[in-house]
Design a protein around this motif. Structure first.
Motif, mmCIF file in Angstrom:
data_model
loop_
_atom_site.group_PDB
_atom_site.id
_atom_site.type_symbol
_atom_site.label_atom_id
_atom_site.label_comp_id
_atom_site.label_asym_id
_atom_site.label_seq_id
_atom_site.Cartn_x
_atom_site.Cartn_y
_atom_site.Cartn_z
ATOM 1 N N ILE A 38 0.841 -1.210 0.000
ATOM 2 C CA ILE A 38 0.000 0.000 0.000
ATOM 3 C C ILE A 38 0.873 1.256 0.000
ATOM 4 O O ILE A 38 0.578 2.244 -0.699
ATOM 5 N N PHE A 39 1.976 1.214 0.742
ATOM 6 C CA PHE A 39 2.879 2.363 0.783
ATOM 7 C C PHE A 39 3.498 2.636 -0.591
ATOM 8 O O PHE A 39 3.620 3.782 -1.032
ATOM 9 N N ALA A 40 3.889 1.537 -1.282
ATOM 10 C CA ALA A 40 4.474 1.696 -2.624
ATOM 11 C C ALA A 40 3.457 2.291 -3.601
ATOM 12 O O ALA A 40 3.775 3.177 -4.414
ATOM 13 N N LEU A 41 2.200 1.785 -3.526
ATOM 14 C CA LEU A 41 1.161 2.313 -4.418
ATOM 15 C C LEU A 41 0.879 3.782 -4.111
ATOM 16 O O LEU A 41 0.720 4.603 -5.029
ATOM 17 N N ILE A 46 1.382 9.454 -5.600
ATOM 18 C CA ILE A 46 1.798 10.834 -5.297
ATOM 19 C C ILE A 46 2.745 11.350 -6.371
ATOM 20 O O ILE A 46 2.641 12.501 -6.821
ATOM 21 N N SER A 47 3.671 10.499 -6.837
ATOM 22 C CA SER A 47 4.597 10.918 -7.895
ATOM 23 C C SER A 47 3.870 11.276 -9.176
ATOM 24 O O SER A 47 4.189 12.257 -9.846
ATOM 25 N N VAL A 48 2.829 10.449 -9.512
ATOM 26 C CA VAL A 48 2.045 10.734 -10.727
ATOM 27 C C VAL A 48 1.235 12.006 -10.553
ATOM 28 O O VAL A 48 1.157 12.853 -11.451
ATOM 29 N N TRP A 49 0.617 12.162 -9.413
ATOM 30 C CA TRP A 49 -0.248 13.324 -9.165
ATOM 31 C C TRP A 49 0.544 14.642 -9.199
ATOM 32 O O TRP A 49 0.105 15.624 -9.788
ATOM 33 N N ARG A 184 10.538 4.682 -12.067
ATOM 34 C CA ARG A 184 11.343 5.870 -11.788
ATOM 35 C C ARG A 184 11.579 6.019 -10.285
ATOM 36 O O ARG A 184 12.681 6.385 -9.847
ATOM 37 N N LEU A 185 10.533 5.686 -9.484
ATOM 38 C CA LEU A 185 10.661 5.823 -8.035
ATOM 39 C C LEU A 185 11.547 4.741 -7.433
ATOM 40 O O LEU A 185 12.186 4.942 -6.394
ATOM 41 N N ALA A 186 11.595 3.560 -8.093
ATOM 42 C CA ALA A 186 12.405 2.457 -7.562
ATOM 43 C C ALA A 186 13.884 2.829 -7.523
ATOM 44 O O ALA A 186 14.600 2.477 -6.588
ATOM 45 N N TRP A 187 14.363 3.537 -8.546
ATOM 46 C CA TRP A 187 15.765 4.003 -8.565
ATOM 47 C C TRP A 187 15.834 5.310 -9.374
ATOM 48 O O TRP A 187 16.133 5.326 -10.553
ATOM 49 N N PRO A 188 15.501 6.405 -8.707
ATOM 50 C CA PRO A 188 15.396 7.673 -9.438
ATOM 51 C C PRO A 188 16.723 8.230 -9.934
ATOM 52 O O PRO A 188 16.750 9.110 -10.786
ATOM 53 N N PHE A 189 17.824 7.672 -9.414
ATOM 54 C CA PHE A 189 19.130 8.202 -9.842
ATOM 55 C C PHE A 189 19.449 7.832 -11.276
ATOM 56 O O PHE A 189 20.365 8.407 -11.885
#
Length: 547
Positions: A38-41, A46-49, A184-189
């Protein structure tokens, strides 16, 4: 050496503890998986929004990483608190299986050392028998012992976790946006964002003409504003001449280009010192600097009064023309100038320029005008000159601040020339046949623009005294008609005699003296009766005079 009975009892408790621990880990791990999914979703949503860029995604990644760290710490803390020894496990079993009647818990109060060496007040046989009895009861209650740690709740938690994970994975797989945001959130670097070139519009430039200005009070003025890197629809000119109130005037657009425009406003007359600037609304309010218009008063002519003293020969009454300047007067007129200026004058002079219109190469017979200075009294100056030819004049003045007139006006002088008198012989106008007894009739008209001073007829028989006839009844008459009847019989002429007569004509010019018209001579020759009487008229012209 350990007792087989004790080893068997410890192995049973160890198995029970392992089962209980595994079920606990399964249950808590399921809870952890549910919360993490749930935290990942939520983080991905939030990143999409927020439509985060690389920097924002890295920030959210760090927050998510911290959240996962908190979850791991919480999970480890729970596992640590769950650790139990054999005694606590025995208490747990005794609580869930009352039939053991405290045998398991009592047997664990003794260890192998007690069996070998004994314990105060307790024999070795009692300890051995206690262990055997506990082992027998444990084996009898084997099924109940194995089910002391129920697995149903743990497997329900595991199933719930699997369902939640499946739903979250399905949501990610069904949405490319979420999947891309999650990756993108899994490894944003590793995000390689395209370089976005933001075009910053050029600064708006405003230029205003004439800017700060000193000008003559009452003159007109055109204010021009040029705007670069913008083309506003409306531009306002703001004027202030009382240090309090501003007047807003809309400027008109004169022209425009791709990124520029020109505006103007015409002020027909400016009478007060003025502060001004231009303003408009384009990417916010835009305004030019404030400019100052300082007015001064150059020496200027407010009025010219002319007093004309006409020559006496013209017979014209002297007059005064107020608020004039140009003049059309007879030659020889004396003109008195009275010039009123707008301020006190230090020096002023009248400059002349002749306008001689003669034949090419002809020399102007008149003396040129000489420049004269005005006699000043405050803001009034006077001067006198005599008109002798056509020309123009202008007046230059300088005040006590060393300010001089600019572009003085030209005033014209038109001199009316005094033309010579004119004579017209009406009769005889053609050849006549006369006899000695006939009469000869003479009719002559004379005129002058200002008046005649002499109009005389002289006639005689050749060789005899002249007879004079004055046709002018009084001086300065402009038009005179002369009539004379000559009786040839009274002259006692004979055929072959000549009768001659001539006319003298002069005007009343008092400047250069009377202009004479050279005498007109006429001769008559007498013939025998029925013969021709010939009248011959000779005329001559001198300096434009008509005979």
């Amino acid at each position: 050496m350990s007792s087989p009975t004790f080893e068997s009892l410890r192995a049973t408790l160890k198995t029970l503890r392992r089962r209980r621990t595994n079920l606990f880990i399964l249950k808590q791990g399921s809870y952890f998986a549910i919360v993490a999914s749930i935290f990942a979703l939520a983080s991905t949503s939030i990143s999409v929004w927020l439509d985060l860029g690389k920097a924002g995604t890295i920030f959210l990644f760090l927050i998510s990483l911290a959240g996962i760290g908190v979850l791991v710490w919480w999970f480890a803390l729970i596992l640590k608190r769950r650790h139990t020894d054999y005694r606590r496990l025995a208490h747990y079993v005794e609580d869930h299986i009352p039939d053991l009647e405290q045998r398991l818990l009592t047997s664990l109060e003794f260890n192998e050392e007690d069996l070998i060496h004994g314990k105060a007040g307790v024999s070795q046989q009692f300890i051995q028998q206690l262990w055997v009895d506990a082992q027998e009861h444990v084996q009898q209650q084997q099924r109940e012992v194995e089910t002391v740690a129920p697995a149903q709740a743990s497997w329900i938690s595991f199933g719930s976790a699997a369902s939640v994970i499946a739903v979250v994975v399905a949501i990610f797989l069904s949405s490319d946006v979420l999947l891309n945001a999650g990756s993108r959130l899994a490894w944003p670097f590793a995000i390689s964002e395209p370089i976005v070139i933001v075009e910053i519009p050029a600064d708006i430039e405003i230029s205003v003409e004439p800017g700060d200005l000193e000008m003559q009070r009452g003159d007109s003025l055109t204010i021009i504003a040029r705007v670069n890197n913008a083309m506003p629809d409306n531009i306002t000119l703001r004027l202030q001449n009382d240090n309090v109130n501003w007047r807003d005037l809309r400027m008109s657009r004169d022209g425009s280009g791709s990124e520029s425009a020109t505006y103007s406003y015409y002020i027909p007359s400016l009478d007060e010192d003025t502060t001004y600037y231009v303003t408009f609304d384009e990417r916010g309010e835009q305004s030019s600097p404030q400019f100052e218009i300082s007015l001064f008063d150059l020496p200027q002519i407010e009025q010219i009064d002319l007093a004309f003293d006409y020559p006496d020969y013209t017979g014209i009454e002297d007059i005064i023309e107020e608020d004039s300047g140009d003049m059309v007067v007879p030659e020889g007129t004396v003109v008195d100038l009275r010039v009123t200026f707008n301020k006190t004058i230090a020096t002023a002079n009248v400059e002349f320029e002749e306008s001689f219109r003669g034949e090419e190469g002809e020399i102007n017979p008149n003396a040129p005008y000489e420049d004269i200075k005005l006699q000043l009294d405050g803001n009034v100056g006077i001067a006198r000159f005599t008109v002798n030819q056509d020309g123009i004049y202008r007046i230059n003045a300088t005040d006590y601040s060393d300010l001089s007139s600019q572009n003085p006006l030209d005033y014209f002088i038109r001199a009316i020339e005094d033309y010579p008198p004119e004579l017209a012989l009406i009769r005889p106008g053609r050849d006549q046949d006369v006899m000695p007894l006939e009469e000869v009739i003479l009719e002559i008209d004379a005129s002058d623009d200002y008046g005649l001073s002499e109009f005389v007829l002289n006639y005689s028989v050749v060789g005899l005294d002249e007879i004079q006839v004055d046709f002018l009844p009084e001086q300065n008459i402009r038009n005179v008609s002369g009539n004379e009847l000559i009786y040839l019989e009274d002259l006692e002429v004979e055929p072959g005699d000549f009768v001659s007569y001539f006319l003298t004509l002069a005007d009343n010019n008092g400047l250069e003296g009377p202009q004479l018209l050279f005498p007109i001579s006429i001769s008559c020759k007498l013939f025998q009766p029925i013969k021709n009487f010939v009248v011959t008229l000779a005329r001559a012209v001198d300096k434009g005079r008509r005979w």
